[in-house]
Design a protein around this motif. Structure first.
Motif, PDB file in Angstrom:
ATOM      1  N   ASP A  77       0.684  -1.443   0.337  1.00 19.97           N
ATOM      2  CA  ASP A  77      -0.143   0.087   0.061  1.00 19.97           C
ATOM      3  C   ASP A  77       0.886   1.048  -0.042  1.00 19.97           C
ATOM      4  O   ASP A  77       0.434   2.309   0.560  1.00 19.97           O
ATOM      5  N   VAL A  78       2.328   1.300  -0.627  1.00 18.90           N
ATOM      6  CA  VAL A  78       2.675   1.937  -0.802  1.00 18.90           C
ATOM      7  C   VAL A  78       1.856   3.581  -1.960  1.00 18.90           C
ATOM      8  O   VAL A  78       2.309   4.695  -1.063  1.00 18.90           O
ATOM      9  N   PHE A  79       1.622   2.878  -2.377  1.00 18.20           N
ATOM     10  CA  PHE A  79       0.937   3.714  -3.202  1.00 18.20           C
ATOM     11  C   PHE A  79      -0.698   3.095  -3.124  1.00 18.20           C
ATOM     12  O   PHE A  79      -0.774   2.265  -3.763  1.00 18.20           O
ATOM     13  N   GLN A  80      -1.164   3.830  -2.567  1.00 22.45           N
ATOM     14  CA  GLN A  80      -3.244   3.161  -2.600  1.00 22.45           C
ATOM     15  C   GLN A  80      -3.878   4.305  -4.041  1.00 22.45           C
ATOM     16  O   GLN A  80      -5.253   4.178  -4.543  1.00 22.45           O
ATOM     17  N   HIS A  81      -3.254   4.846  -4.783  1.00 18.30           N
ATOM     18  CA  HIS A  81      -3.901   5.581  -5.747  1.00 18.30           C
ATOM     19  C   HIS A  81      -2.830   5.817  -7.031  1.00 18.30           C
ATOM     20  O   HIS A  81      -1.796   5.937  -6.574  1.00 18.30           O
ATOM     21  N   GLN A  82      -3.136   5.569  -8.056  1.00 18.87           N
ATOM     22  CA  GLN A  82      -2.207   5.948  -9.190  1.00 18.87           C
ATOM     23  C   GLN A  82      -1.572   7.515  -8.973  1.00 18.87           C
ATOM     24  O   GLN A  82      -0.717   7.814  -9.233  1.00 18.87           O
ATOM     25  N   ASP A  95      -2.605   7.360   6.878  1.00 20.66           N
ATOM     26  CA  ASP A  95      -1.635   7.125   6.560  1.00 20.66           C
ATOM     27  C   ASP A  95      -0.951   6.858   7.809  1.00 20.66           C
ATOM     28  O   ASP A  95      -1.734   7.714   8.868  1.00 20.66           O
ATOM     29  N   SER A  96      -0.167   6.103   8.897  1.00 19.75           N
ATOM     30  CA  SER A  96      -0.331   6.802   9.802  1.00 19.75           C
ATOM     31  C   SER A  96       1.303   7.560  10.168  1.00 19.75           C
ATOM     32  O   SER A  96       1.213   7.952  11.258  1.00 19.75           O
ATOM     33  N   ASP A  97       1.663   7.678   9.874  1.00 23.91           N
ATOM     34  CA  ASP A  97       2.679   8.541   9.621  1.00 23.91           C
ATOM     35  C   ASP A  97       3.090   9.646   8.955  1.00 23.91           C
ATOM     36  O   ASP A  97       4.064   8.445   7.745  1.00 23.91           O
ATOM     37  N   PHE A  98       2.171  10.643   8.313  1.00 22.05           N
ATOM     38  CA  PHE A  98       2.655  10.961   7.351  1.00 22.05           C
ATOM     39  C   PHE A  98       3.727  11.109   6.824  1.00 22.05           C
ATOM     40  O   PHE A  98       3.680  11.011   5.304  1.00 22.05           O
ATOM     41  N   GLU A  99       4.735  12.011   7.500  1.00 19.35           N
ATOM     42  CA  GLU A  99       5.933  12.363   6.430  1.00 19.35           C
ATOM     43  C   GLU A  99       6.723  11.106   7.002  1.00 19.35           C
ATOM     44  O   GLU A  99       7.317  11.298   4.839  1.00 19.35           O
ATOM     45  N   LEU A 100       6.876   9.917   7.300  1.00 21.42           N
ATOM     46  CA  LEU A 100       7.654   9.013   7.311  1.00 21.42           C
ATOM     47  C   LEU A 100       7.275   8.340   5.651  1.00 21.42           C
ATOM     48  O   LEU A 100       7.931   7.659   4.926  1.00 21.42           O
ATOM     49  N   VAL A 101       5.351   7.936   5.231  1.00 16.40           N
ATOM     50  CA  VAL A 101       4.980   7.456   4.386  1.00 16.40           C
ATOM     51  C   VAL A 101       5.585   8.215   2.934  1.00 16.40           C
ATOM     52  O   VAL A 101       6.000   7.724   1.512  1.00 16.40           O
ATOM     53  N   VAL A 102       5.851   9.595   3.155  1.00 14.98           N
ATOM     54  CA  VAL A 102       6.055  10.509   1.929  1.00 14.98           C
ATOM     55  C   VAL A 102       7.712   9.969   1.218  1.00 14.98           C
ATOM     56  O   VAL A 102       7.827  10.369   0.745  1.00 14.98           O
ATOM     57  N   ARG A 103       8.189   9.936   2.815  1.00 10.05           N
ATOM     58  CA  ARG A 103       9.616   9.670   2.338  1.00 10.05           C
ATOM     59  C   ARG A 103       9.749   8.149   1.947  1.00 10.05           C
ATOM     60  O   ARG A 103      10.403   7.739   0.827  1.00 10.05           O
ATOM     61  N   THR A 104       8.846   7.210   2.280  1.00  6.54           N
ATOM     62  CA  THR A 104       9.085   6.242   1.827  1.00  6.54           C
ATOM     63  C   THR A 104       8.847   5.729  -0.005  1.00  6.54           C
ATOM     64  O   THR A 104       9.816   5.571  -0.446  1.00  6.54           O
ATOM     65  N   ARG A 105       7.256   6.577  -0.469  1.00  5.72           N
ATOM     66  CA  ARG A 105       7.192   6.720  -1.424  1.00  5.72           C
ATOM     67  C   ARG A 105       8.516   7.520  -2.612  1.00  5.72           C
ATOM     68  O   ARG A 105       8.586   6.945  -3.548  1.00  5.72           O
TER      69      ARG A 105
END
Length: 128
Positions: A77-82, A95-105
């Motif tokens: 679920d790194v990208f839940q939408h195109q 997203d449980s940690d918004f800043e972290l998920v952006v860095r992951t993406r």
């Protein structure tokens, strides 16, 4: 048999998360065999490698699949939408940690651009 419960305390705290936690607890109780939680970089069956993908949900992993010289990455679920491919800085309330998920993406996009690795994901359209 009691199944160990994941630590939900570090995840998102909202109505959606509360429902998902209740759902998970309900079905974990129904399991009759032990649950094994894998760690980042664990290798299963010699060809599935767990790859940490933090930020969206607690413990989220991508799966690197290899067969000979061919590799494929399941991006979970790194990208839940195109749209998140074009705008990785966007997100949603689960997203449980918004800043972290952006860095992951951003990190995943950089890796894919450099490696030209094939990928697939649950929420992305089928390639044409």
């Amino acid at each position: 048999m009691d199944v160990p419960e994941p630590d939900f305390s570090k995840g998102t705290q909202n109505a959606v998360a509360a429902f998902e936690i209740q759902f998970t607890r309900h079905y974990l109780k129904k399991l009759r065999s032990p649950v094994h939680f894998y760690n980042g970089n664990d290798i299963l069956f010699g060809f599935l490698q767990m790859v940490p993908a933090p930020g969206h949900t607690l413990g989220q992993m991508m799966i690197h699949i290899s067969s000979g010289e061919t590799d494929l990455l399941h991006i979970a679920d790194v990208f839940q939408h195109q749209l998140l491919v074009e705008h990785p800085e966007w997100g949603n309330e689960i997203d449980s940690d918004f800043e972290l998920v952006v860095r992951t993406r951003l990190s995943v996009l950089e890796h894919l651009a450099e490696s030209k690795q094939l990928l697939f994901g649950n929420h992305l359209p089928f390639p044409r």
